[in-house]
Design a protein around this motif. Sequence first.
Motif, short mmCIF file in Angstrom:
data_model
loop_
_atom_site.label_atom_id
_atom_site.label_comp_id
_atom_site.label_asym_id
_atom_site.label_seq_id
_atom_site.Cartn_x
_atom_site.Cartn_y
_atom_site.Cartn_z
N UNK A 58 22.85 99.34 71.36
CA UNK A 58 22.51 100.75 71.18
C UNK A 58 21.72 101.32 72.36
N UNK A 59 21.10 100.46 73.17
CA UNK A 59 20.31 100.99 74.28
C UNK A 59 21.10 101.06 75.58
N UNK A 60 22.31 100.54 75.60
CA UNK A 60 23.12 100.61 76.81
C UNK A 60 23.54 102.05 77.05
N UNK A 61 23.56 102.44 78.30
CA UNK A 61 24.02 103.78 78.65
C UNK A 61 25.51 103.89 78.36
N UNK A 62 25.90 105.05 77.89
CA UNK A 62 27.29 105.34 77.61
C UNK A 62 27.67 106.55 78.47
N UNK A 63 28.90 106.56 78.93
CA UNK A 63 29.37 107.63 79.80
C UNK A 63 30.36 108.52 79.07
N UNK A 64 30.40 109.78 79.45
CA UNK A 64 31.34 110.74 78.90
C UNK A 64 31.56 111.86 79.90
N UNK A 65 32.61 112.64 79.68
CA UNK A 65 32.90 113.80 80.53
C UNK A 65 32.47 115.05 79.78
N UNK A 66 31.66 115.88 80.42
CA UNK A 66 31.18 117.12 79.80
C UNK A 66 32.33 118.11 79.67
N UNK A 67 32.45 118.70 78.49
CA UNK A 67 33.49 119.69 78.23
C UNK A 67 32.96 121.12 78.29
N UNK A 68 31.64 121.27 78.30
CA UNK A 68 30.99 122.58 78.38
C UNK A 68 29.73 122.46 79.23
N UNK A 69 29.22 123.60 79.68
CA UNK A 69 27.92 123.62 80.34
C UNK A 69 26.83 123.50 79.28
N UNK A 70 25.83 122.70 79.53
CA UNK A 70 24.67 122.59 78.65
C UNK A 70 23.44 122.53 79.53
N UNK A 71 23.02 123.69 80.06
CA UNK A 71 21.92 123.73 81.04
C UNK A 71 20.62 123.09 80.55
N UNK A 72 20.30 123.25 79.28
CA UNK A 72 19.05 122.68 78.76
C UNK A 72 19.05 121.16 78.85
N UNK A 73 20.23 120.57 78.85
CA UNK A 73 20.35 119.12 78.94
C UNK A 73 20.60 118.67 80.38
N UNK A 74 20.85 119.62 81.28
CA UNK A 74 20.99 119.30 82.69
C UNK A 74 22.39 118.93 83.17
N UNK A 75 23.43 119.42 82.48
CA UNK A 75 24.78 119.13 82.97
C UNK A 75 25.71 120.33 82.81
#
Length: 92
Positions: free
Chosen positions: A13-30
């Motif tokens: 559960x602590x391993x980093x997981x990767x994904x592709x952003x489908x929308x802008x989410x400025x508050x989260x930094x992507x």
Amino acid sequence: MTKSATPEEKPAATFATFARALVDLPAAGFKCGQIVTADAKVIKSLTDAGIVDANPDAVDYAQSMGHKAVVIQNTQAAIEQGQTIDEGREAS
């Protein structure tokens, strides 16, 4: 005999997981199209809300477009915004 975890190993559960952003989410930094990374709980929440695509093919596509991984800056904001978006879809 089961293998016990060594000090260097972390629970899954602590391993980093990767994904592709489908929308802008400025508050989260992507932004849309970027590869994002966070712990599995955060990525699952964002995937459930339709904010990111955790399919390895989506991540590979983003990498082929030259995008580098961005660590989600504010995971709590990301989860909250994801839940808000998901709730808005359900209300429609």
